[in-house]
Design a protein around this motif. Structure first.
Motif, PDB file in Angstrom:
ATOM      1  N   LYS A  24     109.751   0.272  54.368  1.00 33.63           N
ATOM      2  CA  LYS A  24     109.617   1.327  53.660  1.00 33.63           C
ATOM      3  C   LYS A  24     109.319   2.198  54.758  1.00 33.63           C
ATOM      4  N   HIS A  25     110.297   2.345  55.952  1.00 39.01           N
ATOM      5  CA  HIS A  25     110.108   3.423  57.087  1.00 39.01           C
ATOM      6  C   HIS A  25     110.283   4.753  56.452  1.00 39.01           C
ATOM      7  N   PRO A  26     110.051   5.730  57.086  1.00 38.61           N
ATOM      8  CA  PRO A  26     110.143   6.978  56.753  1.00 38.61           C
ATOM      9  C   PRO A  26     111.509   7.375  56.466  1.00 38.61           C
ATOM     10  N   LEU A  29     112.567   6.004  53.189  1.00 37.97           N
ATOM     11  CA  LEU A  29     111.685   6.862  52.048  1.00 37.97           C
ATOM     12  C   LEU A  29     112.708   8.382  52.115  1.00 37.97           C
ATOM     13  N   SER A  30     112.851   8.760  53.354  1.00 34.93           N
ATOM     14  CA  SER A  30     113.821   9.985  53.048  1.00 34.93           C
ATOM     15  C   SER A  30     115.058   9.855  52.321  1.00 34.93           C
ATOM     16  N   ARG A  32     115.430   7.679  50.036  1.00 31.05           N
ATOM     17  CA  ARG A  32     115.115   7.631  48.511  1.00 31.05           C
ATOM     18  C   ARG A  32     114.645   8.955  47.836  1.00 31.05           C
ATOM     19  N   ASP A  33     113.962   9.729  48.573  1.00 23.52           N
ATOM     20  CA  ASP A  33     113.614  11.070  48.125  1.00 23.52           C
ATOM     21  C   ASP A  33     114.613  12.203  48.246  1.00 23.52           C
ATOM     22  N   GLY A 147     114.727  -2.732  51.859  1.00 26.08           N
ATOM     23  CA  GLY A 147     114.792  -1.054  52.350  1.00 26.08           C
ATOM     24  C   GLY A 147     115.844  -0.469  51.337  1.00 26.08           C
ATOM     25  N   LEU A 150     115.206  -0.316  47.515  1.00 32.72           N
ATOM     26  CA  LEU A 150     113.994   0.655  47.098  1.00 32.72           C
ATOM     27  C   LEU A 150     114.865   2.094  46.827  1.00 32.72           C
ATOM     28  N   CYS A 151     116.024   2.245  47.585  1.00 34.77           N
ATOM     29  CA  CYS A 151     116.734   3.673  47.221  1.00 34.77           C
ATOM     30  C   CYS A 151     117.613   3.549  45.973  1.00 34.77           C
ATOM     31  N   SER A 156     114.683   7.103  42.119  1.00 33.29           N
ATOM     32  CA  SER A 156     115.004   7.685  43.300  1.00 33.29           C
ATOM     33  C   SER A 156     116.337   8.857  43.431  1.00 33.29           C
ATOM     34  N   THR A 158     118.225   9.260  45.821  1.00 26.76           N
ATOM     35  CA  THR A 158     119.332   9.120  46.921  1.00 26.76           C
ATOM     36  C   THR A 158     120.619  10.046  46.528  1.00 26.76           C
TER      37      THR A 158
END
Ligand SMILES: Cc1ncc(CN)c(N)n1
Length: 220
Positions: A24-26, A29-30, A32-33, A147, A150-151, A156, A158
């Protein structure tokens, strides 16, 4: 579908914080968001192409160890299946790079990438036990699977341009492949002597640390 209750699950609990930092590295996460900086993605793409080329001979070495050291012929089939998809993966990197205007032949491996590739080479030594190598092999694949999956989850954001990348490692088939690798690693860890188990745990930690650094490097 055996996954659960093995050595790997114990380690994932014990090293949970590091595992989360890798999966879940930034940067993930970036993606995904939807706030990812595309220059980070391009840096990752170029560096990962170099990594994947180094991953091919490592995979071949794991296959060789499986043929020599495993008591179960299905290990070889699972690893061979992974290698077949690596062929497709290399072609995909080339296509994706041209989409983003990246000239792969000009990309210079960054220090972290060199370190990671050297680590793979060290695991290719015939002295490294199959149990240690398959544990590292599983971890390298599983971190990407988790990872990128998650996206793809509901909700999400993405960016559409990155959906294909996330599908590549986040799809259910790749998830099943990672569970098969986990079962193989657990089976061998369950019957390995303590010194081998200890070396496999160190290899897992090295993979997780290197994965975090690889994301950091890509983020710039
Ligand atoms: C750095 C890294 N780690 C793992 C994977 C998945 N094979 C990859 N392509 N790149």
């Amino acid at each position: 579908m055996e996954v659960g209750g093995g050595v790997i699950e114990t380690w994932l609990k014990k090293h949970r914080m590091l595992y989360i930092r890798a999966t879940k590295h930034p940067l993930i996460l970036s993606i995904r968001d939807g706030t990812i900086d595309f220059s980070s993605f391009k840096r990752w793409l170029g560096q990962d192409y170099i990594f994947v080329r180094a991953f091919v001979p490592f995979s071949a070495s794991v296959l060789l160890k499986a043929c020599k050291e495993s008591d179960n012929s299905s290990d070889m089939e699972v690893i061979l299946g992974g290698m077949a998809s690596l062929n497709d993966e290399i072609a995909w990197f080339k296509k994706e790079a041209s989409k983003w205007g990246l000239e792969l032949s000009t990309i210079v491996p960054q220090k972290v990438n060199q370190e990671y590739c050297r680590f793979l080479e060290s695991l290719m030594s015939p002295q490294v036990e199959y149990t240690v190598a398959i544990t590292a092999f599983w971890a390298i694949e599983a971190v990407y699977q988790e990872g990128f999956a998650l996206c793809l989850q509901d909700g999400s954001k993405t960016p559409p341009e990155l959906k294909e990348t996330c599908q590549r490692w986040g799809n259910d088939g790749f998830g099943q492949y990672c569970r098969s690798l986990q079962n193989i690693a657990n089976r061998h860890l369950g019957k390995a002597p303590p010194d081998v188990v200890a070396r496999a745990e160190v290899a897992l930690l090295q993979v997780l640390e290197l994965e975090v650094e690889f994301w950091n490097m890509s983020q710039g």
